[in-house]
Design a protein around this motif. Sequence first.
Motif, mmCIF file in Angstrom:
data_model
loop_
_atom_site.group_PDB
_atom_site.id
_atom_site.type_symbol
_atom_site.label_atom_id
_atom_site.label_comp_id
_atom_site.label_asym_id
_atom_site.label_seq_id
_atom_site.Cartn_x
_atom_site.Cartn_y
_atom_site.Cartn_z
ATOM 1 N N ASN A 15 0.846 -1.191 0.000
ATOM 2 C CA ASN A 15 0.000 0.000 0.000
ATOM 3 C C ASN A 15 0.881 1.240 0.000
ATOM 4 O OD1 ASN A 15 -1.503 2.253 1.231
ATOM 5 N ND2 ASN A 15 -3.177 0.762 1.322
ATOM 6 N N LYS A 16 0.756 2.067 -1.038
ATOM 7 C CA LYS A 16 1.595 3.269 -1.162
ATOM 8 C C LYS A 16 1.402 4.219 0.014
ATOM 9 C CE LYS A 16 -0.059 4.333 -5.147
ATOM 10 N NZ LYS A 16 -0.395 4.965 -6.424
ATOM 11 N N CYS A 17 0.162 4.419 0.398
ATOM 12 C CA CYS A 17 -0.143 5.363 1.477
ATOM 13 C C CYS A 17 0.512 4.918 2.790
ATOM 14 C CB CYS A 17 -1.652 5.488 1.639
ATOM 15 S SG CYS A 17 -2.140 6.657 2.915
ATOM 16 N N SER A 21 3.521 6.722 4.707
ATOM 17 C CA SER A 21 3.274 7.129 6.099
ATOM 18 C C SER A 21 4.354 6.574 7.020
ATOM 19 C CB SER A 21 1.904 6.635 6.572
ATOM 20 O OG SER A 21 0.883 7.232 5.829
ATOM 21 N N TYR A 163 8.240 1.636 -1.842
ATOM 22 C CA TYR A 163 7.261 2.620 -2.306
ATOM 23 C C TYR A 163 7.476 2.916 -3.799
ATOM 24 C CZ TYR A 163 4.926 7.106 -2.930
ATOM 25 O OH TYR A 163 4.133 8.117 -3.403
#
Length: 174
Positions: A15-17, A21, A163
Motif C-alpha cells: 500500500n503506497k499510502c 506514512s 514505495y
Amino acid sequence: MVIGFVGCIGAIKENKCLLLSFFIMLLIVFLLELTVAILFFVYTDQIDTYAQRDLKKGLHLYGTEGNIGLTNAWSIIQTDFRCCGVSNYTDWFEVYNSTRVPDSCCLEFSESCGLHSPGTWWKAPCYETVKIWLQENLLAVGIFGLCTALVQILGLTFAMTMYCQVVKADTYCA
C-alpha cells in the motif's frame, strides 16, 4: 510499535499510502533523535546542573508514600555504587533535618546504621560516581545508538525503495 505495524502492513499489502506514512513517521522519529542528541552535547553543562538540582529535590521524596520506585532506586544506586547522596552524604541532612542518612549509605548494612557517625557511611557522591560509570561505558552506549540509527536508516531506505517499486508497478499496470 505503531510505526512498525504501519510499515509491516504497508509492506504486506504493498500500500503506497501506508509505506509513505511509515517512511515519514520513521523519518520524523530519526530527526527528533538526532536533534535530541545534538542538543544534549551542546547543553551538557546546563543539563548537568539541572540534573543535580532535580536529584536533590527528589531526595525529599525518599521513603514517602507512593514513591516506592524512587526509594528503591536510590537504595539500589547507593548500595551498588557505594555512594551516598547527590553531592555527598550531607544532602540527606536536609531531607531528615538531622545528622543521619538512609541505611543504604552504610559501609556495612545493618538496621538503623544511618543514625551512626559519618565514619560508617559511603563518602563518594552518587552523581559523580554514576556519571563516571556512564562515561566508562560510553562506547557501549555509542555502539547501541549507532546500531539503532543504522536500523532506522535501513528501514527508511527499504520503505522508500518498496514505495518506488509499487508506484512503478502501478504505472506499468495502468
